[in-house]
Write a protein that holds these residues in place. Structure first.
Motif, PDB file in Angstrom:
ATOM      1  N   PRO A 103       0.801  -1.233   0.000  1.00 19.45           N
ATOM      2  CA  PRO A 103       0.000   0.000   0.000  1.00 19.45           C
ATOM      3  C   PRO A 103       0.829   1.276   0.000  1.00 19.45           C
ATOM      4  N   THR A 104       1.964   1.272   0.687  1.00 24.84           N
ATOM      5  CA  THR A 104       2.767   2.485   0.773  1.00 24.84           C
ATOM      6  C   THR A 104       4.029   2.405  -0.073  1.00 24.84           C
ATOM      7  N   ALA A 105       4.127   1.376  -0.893  1.00 19.27           N
ATOM      8  CA  ALA A 105       5.313   1.223  -1.750  1.00 19.27           C
ATOM      9  C   ALA A 105       5.219   2.169  -2.939  1.00 19.27           C
ATOM     10  N   PRO A 106       6.340   2.556  -3.493  1.00 19.04           N
ATOM     11  CA  PRO A 106       6.312   3.397  -4.693  1.00 19.04           C
ATOM     12  C   PRO A 106       5.857   2.593  -5.904  1.00 19.04           C
ATOM     13  N   GLU A 107       5.291   3.273  -6.857  1.00 17.85           N
ATOM     14  CA  GLU A 107       4.869   2.626  -8.097  1.00 17.85           C
ATOM     15  C   GLU A 107       6.110   2.332  -8.942  1.00 17.85           C
TER      16      GLU A 107
END
Length: 121
Positions: A103-107
């Motif tokens: 959820p909080t990872a970079p794209e």
């Protein structure tokens, strides 16, 4: 790790049709925009069509009216229906996916290995 595997390429006569598929697998929280790109010999890779997670589509002028991009979010698959194919559509077609692995990872953009489409005149 995320993997994209394309399939459905091949040899077709001008005026024919092909459907490409791209299957995503691995650690995936969400896939945002997915797209098809192509690269012909001696040319730069170019966008063919893209589709957002919500289904909004974008097409290069070369494919408008002939190509249809779609996706199945539940199956994590991307499709490209190509009709009225022309010899100038001959290229290696690549799938690209903008993926979040948490959820909080970079794209991060991932690419498939490509599938060859050859249109004979």
């Amino acid at each position: 790790q995320v993997q994209l595997v394309e399939s459905g390429g091949g040899l077709v006569q001008a005026g024919g049709s092909l459907t490409l598929s791209c299957a995503a697998s691995g650690i995936i929280f969400r896939i945002n925009t997915m797209g098809w790109y192509r690269q012909a010999p001696g040319k730069q890779r170019e966008l063919v069509a893209a589709i957002t997670n919500g289904g909004n589509t974008n097409y290069a002028d070369s494919g408008k009216g002939r190509f249809t991009v779609s996706r199945d979010n539940a199956k994590k698959q991307l499709y490209l229906q190509m009709n009225s194919l022309k010899p100038e559509d001959t290229a290696v077609y690549y799938c690209k996916a903008a993926v979040l692995i948490a959820p909080t990872a970079p794209e991060i953009d991932y690419w498939g290995q490509g599938t060859q489409v050859t249109v004979s005149s």
